[in-house]
Design an enzyme around this catalytic site. Sequence first.
Site, PDB file in Angstrom:
ATOM      1  N   ASP A  18      -3.653  -4.189 -46.815  1.00 10.57           N
ATOM      2  CA  ASP A  18      -3.108  -2.918 -47.296  1.00 10.57           C
ATOM      3  C   ASP A  18      -3.884  -1.812 -46.595  1.00 10.57           C
ATOM      4  O   ASP A  18      -4.980  -2.052 -46.071  1.00 10.57           O
ATOM      5  CB  ASP A  18      -3.273  -2.802 -48.822  1.00 10.57           C
ATOM      6  CG  ASP A  18      -2.258  -1.858 -49.460  1.00 10.57           C
ATOM      7  OD1 ASP A  18      -2.295  -0.650 -49.147  1.00 10.57           O
ATOM      8  OD2 ASP A  18      -1.429  -2.328 -50.255  1.00 10.57           O
TER       9      ASP A  18
ATOM     10  N   ASN B 255       5.361  -7.279 -47.523  1.00  7.95           N
ATOM     11  CA  ASN B 255       5.759  -6.427 -48.636  1.00  7.95           C
ATOM     12  C   ASN B 255       5.392  -4.957 -48.448  1.00  7.95           C
ATOM     13  O   ASN B 255       5.889  -4.104 -49.188  1.00  7.95           O
ATOM     14  CB  ASN B 255       5.089  -6.966 -49.913  1.00  7.95           C
ATOM     15  CG  ASN B 255       5.263  -6.059 -51.097  1.00  7.95           C
ATOM     16  OD1 ASN B 255       6.363  -5.876 -51.600  1.00  7.95           O
ATOM     17  ND2 ASN B 255       4.168  -5.474 -51.558  1.00  7.95           N
TER      18      ASN B 255
ATOM     19  N   TYR C  34      15.970   5.221 -46.582  1.00 11.90           N
ATOM     20  CA  TYR C  34      15.386   4.047 -47.235  1.00 11.90           C
ATOM     21  C   TYR C  34      16.372   2.885 -47.206  1.00 11.90           C
ATOM     22  O   TYR C  34      16.022   1.750 -46.868  1.00 11.90           O
ATOM     23  CB  TYR C  34      15.009   4.393 -48.668  1.00 11.90           C
ATOM     24  CG  TYR C  34      14.429   3.236 -49.449  1.00 11.90           C
ATOM     25  CD1 TYR C  34      13.095   2.876 -49.306  1.00 11.90           C
ATOM     26  CD2 TYR C  34      15.219   2.511 -50.338  1.00 11.90           C
ATOM     27  CE1 TYR C  34      12.560   1.817 -50.017  1.00 11.90           C
ATOM     28  CE2 TYR C  34      14.690   1.454 -51.054  1.00 11.90           C
ATOM     29  CZ  TYR C  34      13.368   1.109 -50.896  1.00 11.90           C
ATOM     30  OH  TYR C  34      12.842   0.056 -51.597  1.00 11.90           O
TER      31      TYR C  34
ATOM     32  N   LYS D 207      16.067  -0.848 -45.288  1.00 10.91           N
ATOM     33  CA  LYS D 207      16.151  -2.146 -45.957  1.00 10.91           C
ATOM     34  C   LYS D 207      17.332  -2.969 -45.429  1.00 10.91           C
ATOM     35  O   LYS D 207      17.255  -4.203 -45.384  1.00 10.91           O
ATOM     36  CB  LYS D 207      16.233  -1.958 -47.475  1.00 10.91           C
ATOM     37  CG  LYS D 207      14.960  -1.364 -48.079  1.00 10.91           C
ATOM     38  CD  LYS D 207      13.718  -2.222 -47.764  1.00 10.91           C
ATOM     39  CE  LYS D 207      12.474  -1.716 -48.463  1.00 10.91           C
ATOM     40  NZ  LYS D 207      11.283  -2.562 -48.196  1.00 10.91           N
TER      41      LYS D 207
ATOM     42  N   ILE E 117      11.828  -1.493 -60.261  1.00 11.06           N
ATOM     43  CA  ILE E 117      10.744  -2.290 -60.829  1.00 11.06           C
ATOM     44  C   ILE E 117       9.662  -1.358 -61.368  1.00 11.06           C
ATOM     45  O   ILE E 117       9.355  -0.321 -60.773  1.00 11.06           O
ATOM     46  CB  ILE E 117      10.147  -3.229 -59.753  1.00 11.06           C
ATOM     47  CG1 ILE E 117      11.238  -4.094 -59.114  1.00 11.06           C
ATOM     48  CG2 ILE E 117       9.046  -4.102 -60.359  1.00 11.06           C
ATOM     49  CD1 ILE E 117      11.986  -4.995 -60.076  1.00 11.06           C
TER      50      ILE E 117
ATOM     51  N   THR F 175       6.573  -0.174 -61.399  1.00 15.29           N
ATOM     52  CA  THR F 175       5.369  -0.119 -60.576  1.00 15.29           C
ATOM     53  C   THR F 175       4.852   1.309 -60.574  1.00 15.29           C
ATOM     54  O   THR F 175       5.485   2.221 -61.126  1.00 15.29           O
ATOM     55  CB  THR F 175       5.667  -0.540 -59.126  1.00 15.29           C
ATOM     56  OG1 THR F 175       6.604   0.398 -58.565  1.00 15.29           O
ATOM     57  CG2 THR F 175       6.254  -1.951 -59.064  1.00 15.29           C
TER      58      THR F 175
END
Length: 253
Positions: free
Chosen positions: A38, A91, A157, A161, A190, A192
């Site tokens: 990361d 990810n 975005y 994807k 989700i 997060t």
Amino acid sequence: MGSAFSGKVVLVTGAANGIGKATALAFAAEGARLVLADIDSVNGEAVAASIRENGGDAQFSQCNVVDGEQVKALIGMIETTYGRLDCAFNNAGVEFEQSKLADAEETVFDRIMDVNVKGVWQCMRFEIPLMLKGGGGAIVNTGSIAALGAAPRMSAYAASKHAVLGLTRSVAVEYARQGIRVNAVCPAVIDTDMYRRAVELEPRRVDSIARLHPAGRVGKAEEIAAAVLYLCSDGAAFTTGIALPVDGGSTCI
């Protein structure tokens, strides 16, 4: 700890928070040896330390997936340390925009494409040769339900994807006979840090976002992690090139 991935070497990018963190913890619980990557070194190191404190095997490496030299060095470190790479969860990604296309900024478009598309491409081009040396492996890329249809006010975005799915499917076919499986997991909304930042700006959207999902709620990071582990498991040995929605029924309506 479980043993489904005992001894397997697993790379998780974007591992410092959210889906990446949940997936790293899930792999660790199944006995994997983890390399976490990361740009956020503080939280990334904390995730790795937490895994080690609970008896797992994990190390963190700061890496910007857009930078090919950094990704090459990361994979080189994995080869030197472990001699193999069995699974990779690509990810790392950036937040989507919230504007109509004509109102968008070019810098935002470039950033989204760099991280979400080029980052996945960079990772796979260095992961695959190491996997081939070990006789194969499993790769999962993070897509989105935005890749399975339209996403108004999120056009860059969504395009990024869609591109991830194009990479996933093409590479899956290229390497299917060499023992490398490549799939994508496609989450809906989700719970997060990314989601929480968005709703903090517009708290009234919480209920309306939940209603987008026939299940009546947003998803949990652990639910995406479970799908990733399945796609990397021996149980998915005949599964490659798919885009798996984990979306509370969103793509059915």
